[in-house]
Design a protein around this motif. Structure first.
Motif, short mmCIF file in Angstrom:
data_model
loop_
_atom_site.label_atom_id
_atom_site.label_comp_id
_atom_site.label_asym_id
_atom_site.label_seq_id
_atom_site.Cartn_x
_atom_site.Cartn_y
_atom_site.Cartn_z
N ASP A 180 0.69 5.51 -14.42
CA ASP A 180 1.74 6.48 -14.73
C ASP A 180 1.78 7.58 -13.66
O ASP A 180 2.39 8.62 -13.86
CB ASP A 180 1.54 7.08 -16.13
N LYS A 181 1.13 7.32 -12.51
CA LYS A 181 1.14 8.30 -11.43
C LYS A 181 2.46 8.19 -10.67
O LYS A 181 3.07 7.13 -10.60
CB LYS A 181 -0.03 8.10 -10.48
N GLN A 182 2.88 9.30 -10.07
CA GLN A 182 4.17 9.36 -9.37
C GLN A 182 5.27 8.77 -10.26
O GLN A 182 6.12 7.99 -9.82
CB GLN A 182 4.10 8.63 -8.03
N LEU A 183 5.23 9.16 -11.52
CA LEU A 183 6.11 8.57 -12.53
C LEU A 183 7.58 8.79 -12.21
O LEU A 183 8.41 7.90 -12.43
CB LEU A 183 5.77 9.15 -13.91
N PHE A 184 7.92 9.97 -11.70
CA PHE A 184 9.32 10.27 -11.37
C PHE A 184 9.88 9.21 -10.42
O PHE A 184 10.99 8.70 -10.61
CB PHE A 184 9.40 11.66 -10.73
N TYR A 185 9.10 8.87 -9.39
CA TYR A 185 9.57 7.90 -8.40
C TYR A 185 9.58 6.48 -8.96
O TYR A 185 10.43 5.66 -8.59
CB TYR A 185 8.74 7.99 -7.12
N GLN A 186 8.64 6.17 -9.85
CA GLN A 186 8.67 4.86 -10.50
C GLN A 186 9.97 4.67 -11.27
O GLN A 186 10.61 3.62 -11.20
CB GLN A 186 7.48 4.71 -11.45
N ILE A 187 10.35 5.69 -12.02
CA ILE A 187 11.59 5.60 -12.80
C ILE A 187 12.80 5.48 -11.88
O ILE A 187 13.72 4.68 -12.14
CB ILE A 187 11.74 6.82 -13.74
N GLN A 188 12.80 6.24 -10.78
CA GLN A 188 13.89 6.16 -9.81
C GLN A 188 14.02 4.75 -9.25
O GLN A 188 15.12 4.21 -9.09
CB GLN A 188 13.65 7.14 -8.66
N ILE A 189 12.87 4.14 -8.93
CA ILE A 189 12.86 2.78 -8.38
C ILE A 189 13.49 1.79 -9.36
O ILE A 189 14.37 1.00 -9.00
CB ILE A 189 11.42 2.34 -8.04
N VAL A 190 13.03 1.84 -10.59
CA VAL A 190 13.52 0.89 -11.60
C VAL A 190 15.01 1.11 -11.85
O VAL A 190 15.77 0.15 -12.05
CB VAL A 190 12.69 1.00 -12.90
N TYR A 191 15.45 2.36 -11.81
CA TYR A 191 16.88 2.66 -11.99
C TYR A 191 17.71 2.03 -10.86
O TYR A 191 18.76 1.42 -11.11
CB TYR A 191 17.11 4.16 -12.03
N SER A 222 0.81 -1.21 0.00
CA SER A 222 0.00 0.00 0.00
C SER A 222 0.85 1.27 0.00
O SER A 222 0.32 2.37 -0.12
CB SER A 222 -0.92 0.01 1.23
N LEU A 223 2.16 1.11 0.13
CA LEU A 223 3.05 2.27 0.11
C LEU A 223 2.97 2.99 -1.23
O LEU A 223 2.78 2.37 -2.27
CB LEU A 223 4.50 1.83 0.35
N SER A 224 3.17 4.29 -1.18
CA SER A 224 3.23 5.05 -2.43
C SER A 224 4.54 4.75 -3.15
O SER A 224 5.49 4.23 -2.55
CB SER A 224 3.14 6.55 -2.13
N PHE A 225 4.61 5.11 -4.44
CA PHE A 225 5.86 4.93 -5.18
C PHE A 225 6.98 5.78 -4.57
O PHE A 225 8.13 5.38 -4.57
CB PHE A 225 5.66 5.30 -6.66
N LYS A 226 6.60 6.93 -4.05
CA LYS A 226 7.61 7.78 -3.41
C LYS A 226 8.21 7.06 -2.19
O LYS A 226 9.44 7.05 -2.01
CB LYS A 226 6.99 9.11 -2.97
N SER A 227 7.36 6.44 -1.37
CA SER A 227 7.85 5.72 -0.19
C SER A 227 8.71 4.52 -0.58
O SER A 227 9.75 4.27 0.02
CB SER A 227 6.67 5.26 0.67
N LEU A 228 8.25 3.78 -1.60
CA LEU A 228 9.03 2.64 -2.08
C LEU A 228 10.40 3.09 -2.57
O LEU A 228 11.42 2.46 -2.30
CB LEU A 228 8.29 1.93 -3.21
N TYR A 229 10.41 4.21 -3.29
CA TYR A 229 11.68 4.75 -3.78
C TYR A 229 12.60 5.08 -2.61
O TYR A 229 13.81 4.76 -2.64
CB TYR A 229 11.44 6.00 -4.63
N GLN A 230 12.06 5.70 -1.57
CA GLN A 230 12.90 6.09 -0.45
C GLN A 230 13.46 4.88 0.29
O GLN A 230 14.61 4.88 0.72
CB GLN A 230 12.10 6.99 0.50
N ILE A 231 12.66 3.81 0.40
CA ILE A 231 13.15 2.58 1.04
C ILE A 231 14.30 1.98 0.23
O ILE A 231 15.35 1.62 0.77
CB ILE A 231 12.00 1.55 1.18
N LEU A 232 14.10 1.89 -1.08
CA LEU A 232 15.16 1.34 -1.94
C LEU A 232 16.38 2.25 -1.96
O LEU A 232 17.52 1.77 -1.99
CB LEU A 232 14.63 1.16 -3.37
N ALA A 233 16.15 3.55 -1.93
CA ALA A 233 17.27 4.49 -1.93
C ALA A 233 18.11 4.33 -0.66
O ALA A 233 19.33 4.43 -0.70
CB ALA A 233 16.75 5.92 -2.06
#
Length: 495
Positions: free
Chosen positions: A254-265, A213-224
């Protein structure tokens, strides 16, 4: 001038035309020179005196400085308006719904008010906009007693769940900011810090649980956070990939797209550092697909990062020519991401070095003309150490005695204490063997040299060892076995 150029460099070709149209609509007089100034700057014409001469037939003019200030403000306004049209259009629509509903509530038109708030809630929930959801629930609860159809208990539960998600996002944001500050101390200032202890202390201060249920932004921060830990400790093999499964559980959007791309990177980069090249390339393909969404609004932002990881994967997957071509095509183009540009250039330097094309490698090396301190501030001390070691090996191959010995002496003087403090003295040991080989090439084939080499390093297994450490060691191994560097490197990675 620098600020104006930095904004212009972020605009796409399509944005350039839109901005010119924006200026044309804004200009009330036909003799306004802001479009001329913009076009000159967009075409990399950045000498102030020359521009002033072209526009006003003089090298100094107060009118020119005033024009430049107005253009700067226009660029800020255009960027803000563009973002409102793109990313924040949803936010603006929700705000309109909330404001309209409050007007209806004050008029006691509760049915229409709650229907409007329902629309706002669906939109905010879809886009994981927790602060706006809080405003919506707050408003619904405030007037719930006036509208019997509303289930107050259900609303209270929703609000509490939303507050928990919002609080988690805030906590992650704080943890991420603290860890980035620690990383900056290590990477860009050369301070010696026990990062793993710092990581444990910071995480213990915050209670964070993971679920889909985490947002893409939160997932990105965890991975970061995991990525930062691996970056400092070079223990990429320790990063658990379980968190990546959460990404796949989330609805495609395609919501929170910036963070989705960061995650995949981050996933692609971690898989590369773990030597899983095919898997990493698959994520690079996914990254590129995401970069094309929303009219390629983030394409320019991520193109260097995507190219870097793709080129590295290709090089270590026995596709060196493709890697070189990919890097060469982009590494000298202007871009705000200076750190990734430098990574690309250093990577291409290493590709040519592994190919034994030392002339091309030296051409790239010659463009690293700034001081080490400048590069530490732009790309970090780890990058500077890698650059210095790579250049020392190049001087050996080109038999440039003066450069080798003077730079080796300078390197030891500048970085020996730091390398010992961070327990990376094996870099100094490696350079000792490289120097011995340079002074007495014949000694490298002796059993004594080989035994000393084996006993002098604290080796870990190949799967756990950092890929760039392996690359440097492969050069020495190729000399011992009288083989080419590149196939020796690939053989080591697959052993």
């Amino acid at each position: 001038m620098i600020e104006i150029k930095s904004i212009i460099n972020t605009l796409s070709t399509e944005d350039h035309q839109k901005f010119v149209n924006y200026l044309q609509q804004k200009n009330k007089r036909k003799d306004t020179k802001n479009i001329q100034l913009f076009k000159l700057l967009a075409n990399n014409f950045d000498d102030s005196k020359s521009i002033c001469k072209k526009l006003y037939n003089t090298e100094k003019s107060n009118a020119y400085h005033a024009l430049r200030k107005r253009l700067f403000q226009s660029l800020i306004d255009f960027t803000a308006n563009k973002n409102l049209e793109d990313e924040n259009s949803v936010d603006m629509q929700i705000v309109k719904y909330i404001l309209a509903s409050r007007t209806f509530l004050l008029q006691n038109n509760f049915k229409i008010a709650y229907k409007t708030l329902d629309k706002a809630e669906r939109l905010a929930d879809e886009h994981l906009l927790y602060p706006m959801l809080n405003e919506i629930y707050h408003t619904k609860i405030q007037y719930a007693s006036n509208y019997p159809k509303i289930d107050l208990n259900e609303l209270i539960i929703k609000q509490k769940e939303n507050q928990n998600k919002h609080q988690l996002e805030d906590q992650l944001n704080i943890v991420y900011a603290k860890l980035k500050s620690v990383l900056n101390e290590v990477t860009y200032k050369g301070h010696v810090i026990d990062f793993e202890t710092e990581l444990e202390v910071i995480l213990n201060e915050h209670n964070i649980k993971l679920d889909a249920s985490l947002s893409f932004k939160s997932l990105y921060q965890i991975l970061a956070i995991a990525h930062i830990s691996a970056l400092v400790t070079t223990k990429y093999y320790k990063i658990e990939l379980k968190t990546y499964g959460l990404l796949k559980q989330k609805k495609e959007t395609d919501k929170q797209l910036f963070y989705q791309i960061q995650i995949v990177y981050i996933i692609a980069n971690t898989l590369f550092r773990n030597k899983k090249f095919e898997s990493s390339l698959a994520y690079i393909t996914e990254m590129e697909q995401l970069m094309h969404l929303k009219q390629r609004s983030y394409y320019k932002t991520f193109i260097l990062k995507k190219t870097l990881v793709e080129a590295l994967n290709l090089n270590y997957n026995n596709k060196q020519e493709e890697a070189i071509l990919l890097a060469e095509n982009i590494m000298y183009k202007k871009h705000n991401d200076i750190e990734t540009l430098l990574d690309l250039r250093l990577s291409c330097f290493m590709f040519y070095f592994q190919k034994a094309d030392y002339v091309k490698a030296k051409t790239i090396s010659s463009k690293f003309y700034h001081t080490d301190q400048w590069y530490i501030e732009k790309a970090g001390i780890d990058w500077v150490i890698k650059k210095n070691v790579a250049e020392l090996l190049l001087y050996i191959e080109l038999q440039e005695d003066d450069l080798f010995f003077s730079r080796l002496k300078s390197f030891k003087r500048s970085y020996s204490n730091y390398l010992n403090q961070i327990e990376q003295s094996r870099i100094l040991t490696f350079l000792k063997f490289a120097e011995q080989y340079y002074l007495k090439p014949e000694s490298i084939s002796t059993e004594k040299f080989k035994n000393n080499l084996e006993t002098s390093f604290e080796w870990i297994t190949i799967p756990e060892e950092d890929i760039f450490v392996i690359s440097f060691y492969a050069w020495l191994k190729s000399k011992i076995e009288r083989q080419d560097i590149y196939p020796t490197t690939l053989l080591l990675l697959n052993s």
